[in-house]
Structures are given as structure tokens and as C-alpha cells.
Write a protein that holds these residues in place. Structure first.
Motif: not given
Ligand SMILES: [Zn+2]
Ligand SMILES: [Zn+2]
Length: 383
Positions: A214, A284, A287
Motif C-alpha cells: 500500500c 503494516c 493493511c
């Protein structure tokens, strides 16, 4: 370690030519702090670090300007001991010992000095160094600086407490008594001397991790007091900044007696983006999953004096044996441009959007809690 007689002229750099009409000053050696240190057994590692610190201008300025006066420190600690009802010999203070070393080196005497009280203070400060065994000079420097920072945080080095205003309504004496010199001042920030000393060697490293899925970036800043550089990684053809006139010569990596690797190549490798895949994947937050990521280290703020350590020991892939890498490393004595390893340079070069957290103030390194992350020696907790 066998001692060899070396022609000092060979080691001294040639001074630059005097400008026209210039006058060559002949300074006595006593003004330069040139004084030999006797080897107290196998203490060459200690003597070389002491000589480096004595001739390190910011450290010399600190001690020669009485930022830690051993007589005042001892008097205050004695007073504190007396106030608390104690007696007996005072615990050695590495700040006082460094003050004494500077006083001896700049005393005008050129007879070799035996730093025996210093080594005793070091033994008391760091048990690991007690005895006459050989030790690593870099480890000694780290332990010594931690001991000096610790000394700077003693009550005797903290600024005097603010004057206590006279109460409007005099109460019990215990409420108006100003604290004595040795009294604990828990929670009070470390003194100016501590800040000055730690600012000499303390820098800030920036670690940026980017999610490969991302693109989310997370940035961490942390204090460091030295940077450990790996050998043999500088030959990476994908190393950013590997080209250009200031990239330094001799970029070829030699891991075992081959071509000399340059310090610049080690620094480039240190600041090269690395991939964190499979088992090294990072969490992350965007995410909400473990993802492949890339990580880049850079220097957010350079210290006044940068300590670099070359990691000459590596672990073999099979087994746990380590081997020493004895390859030469080209170390520039002048014109080392550290700007290209800073966050400012790398961010501008790579055109990344920057979101910089506020750098932490220089921390006074404690004696323990030292951790490492890719070569950084830090004392501050993760942000
Ligand atoms: Zn002291
Ligand atoms: Zn992500």
C-alpha cells in the motif's frame, strides 16, 4: 601486543604551507597535551582511547574549561555523603578521572603517565573491564562514555536548585529548608554539563519502513552514539549514490585481503534501501497485515564527533563460528562528505514526501539498556 618504535614523522600529516608573511608558531608540547601513557599490563586498548579523547577538540574543550571539576565534584559528593550520615571513601567518578587525565596531559610534564586511578574507576564503573585482560577498544569507548554520562548525571553535576522563596506564613522548618547539595532531585532534567557532553557524540538516525503493497511509510527516529558498518556490502551495483564525483574512490569491495573497500562504500551500503521479505516482513498498520516492505536508514542529525565501527567479525552461514575480515578499508583523512548519507540528501534525491517526527533531544546515555538496530547504538526507547 608487541611494541614497535615508530618514526613519528611518518605518522604526522604534512602541515599546509604558510601563507606569505605567515609566522610559524612553535608551541611547546605541553600546550598540545602530548604525553605518553604507560601500559599497565595489556591496556593498550585503553590508552589509545584515552589519547583519542584527550586530542578530540570538543572533549578537550569540555574538560579544559572545567565543565567537570574534580575538586568541586568530590567536595559536593563528600558533602552529600556527610548529609546522609555516611562516611568512608567516595565511589570513583569517571568524570573526575577524565578531568585528572586532562590536567596531567596539559600540566607541562612530559614524563609518561600511569593512569592507574582511572583504570580503577573504570573497573568500578564497568565490571566487564576489571582485570588486565585485553579488550576491544571500541567496546571500551562505549563503556567509558556511558560511565562519563552517568557521572554527569550525579547530583554533584546537576545545576543548583532554584532559590526557595520565603514563605508568607512561616511554617515548620522542614518545609522551608533548601535541599542540600547532595540531595536527590528525582525527575529533574540532567544538567547542562550532561547535555554538553552527550551532544558531542549523540546523533539521530532515521529508519523508514515502506509497505510494498500500500506504500504506507512509518518513520522512527532514534539517538545513536556510534554507527557500526558492515564490510563487504559496498560493492552492490544497486547502491544508491554509488555514482558521482563525491562517491569516493575504491568502491570495490574486498572481504578477505582483496581490493580495499572504501569507507564511503560502507556508508552507502548502510543507507541503501533493503528489502524485508518472507520471514522479515513487517506489520503494516494500514493493511493490518504482515507485508513485504523496504527499509532505509539515514542520518537525521549528525553528531559533532561521529564514531564509526567496522564490523570485522561475521558469522559463517553454516554453524555459529565467526571469522574475522581482515581486508583493508580506505579511510579518507579529509573531505569525507557525510551529507550524502543524511535524510535530507536521500529524501531530496529520491523525491520522497517527507513526514518527519520531531527529533528527540540528545539523551544522556545510561550505563545499560544499549540495543542495536542495524548497526545503530541507541539509548532512547523506540518511538
Ligand atoms: Zn566527578
Ligand atoms: Zn500496507
Amino acid at each position: 601486543m608487541a611494541l614497535e618504535r615508530v618514526d613519528v614523522d611518518v605518522l604526522m600529516p604534512t602541515p599546509p604551507p604558510l601563507p606569505e608573511g605567515g609566522v610559524q608558531l612553535k608551541l611547546p608540547l605541553s600546550l598540545l597535551g602530548l604525553r605518553g601513557l604507560n601500559n599497565l599490563g595489556q591496556t593498550c586498548f585503553m590508552n589509545c582511547i584515552l589519547q583519542i579523547l584527550v586530542h578530540c577538540p570538543p572533549v578537550a574543550r569540555f574538560f579544559l574549561s572545567d565543565r567537570h571539576n574534580r575538586h568541586v565534584c568530590q567536595m559536593r559528593r563528600r558533602q552529600a555523603q556527610s548529609d546522609s550520615g555516611g562516611d568512608g571513601p567516595l565511589k570513583p567518578c569517571l568524570g573526575c578521572e577524565m578531568d585528572a587525565i586532562f590536567a596531567a596531559c596539559f600540566s607541562g610534564t612530559q614524563a609518561p603517565l600511569s593512569p592507574h586511578t582511572f583504570i580503577h574507576a573504570m573497573w568500578c564503573s564497568s565490571e566487564h573491564f576489571a582485570g588486565y585482560e585485553q579488550h576491544d577498544a571500541h567496546e571500551f569507548l562505549v563503556a567509558l562514555l556511558a560511565g562519563i554520562y552517568s557521572a554527569m548525571r550525579q547530583p554533584s553535576c546537576l545545576p543548583p536548585p532554584p532559590p526557595v522563596p520565603a514563605p508568607l506564613h512561616p511554617g515548620p522548618a522542614s518545609l522551608t529548608r533548601p535541599p542540600s547539595l547532595g540531595e536527590s532531585r528525582g525527575g529533574q532534567p540532567a544538567g547542562k554539563a550532561c547535555e554538553e557532553m552527550s551532544s558531542i557524540f549523540a546523533g539521530v538516525l532515521r529508519s523508514e519502513v515502506r509497505c510494498e503493497v500500500c506504500g504506507h511509510r512509518s518513520t522512527k527516529l532514534e539517538d545513536f552514539f556510534d554507527i557500526s558498518l558492515e564490510l563487504g556490502r559496498g560493492s552492490s551495483p544497486t547502491a544508491p549514490g554509488a555514482s558521482g564525483p563525491a562517491a569516493g574512490g575504491g568502491g570495490a569491495a574486498g572481504t578477505s585481503g582483496g581490493a580495499a573497500e572504501s569507507l564511503e562504500a560502507c556508508l552507502r551500503a548502510f543507507t541503501t534501501e533493503e528489502q524485508l521479505l518472507s520471514e522479515e516482513r513487517c506489520w503494516c498498520s494500514s493493511c493490518a497485515a504482515l507485508q513485504d516492505a523496504s527499509k532505509q536508514m539515514s542520518i537525521e542529525r549528525l553528531p559533532n564527533v561521529l564514531c564509526l565501527q567496522l564490523k570485522r567479525f561475521r558469522q559463517e552461514s553454516r554453524g555459529k563460528q565467526t571469522s574475522k575480515m581482515d581486508s583493508f578499508v580506505q579511510f579518507p583523512l579529509a573531505s569525507l562528505n557525510m551529507y550524502r548519507y543524511t535524510s535530507a540528501f536521500l529524501t531530496a534525491r529520491d523525491g520522497k514526501g517527507r513526514k518527519t517526527p520531531t527529533p528527540p533531544p540528545p539523551a544522556c546515555g545510561g550505563g545499560g539498556g544499549v540495543a542495536r538496530e542495524r548497526g545503530a547504538r541507541r539509548t532512547a526507547p523506540p518511538l
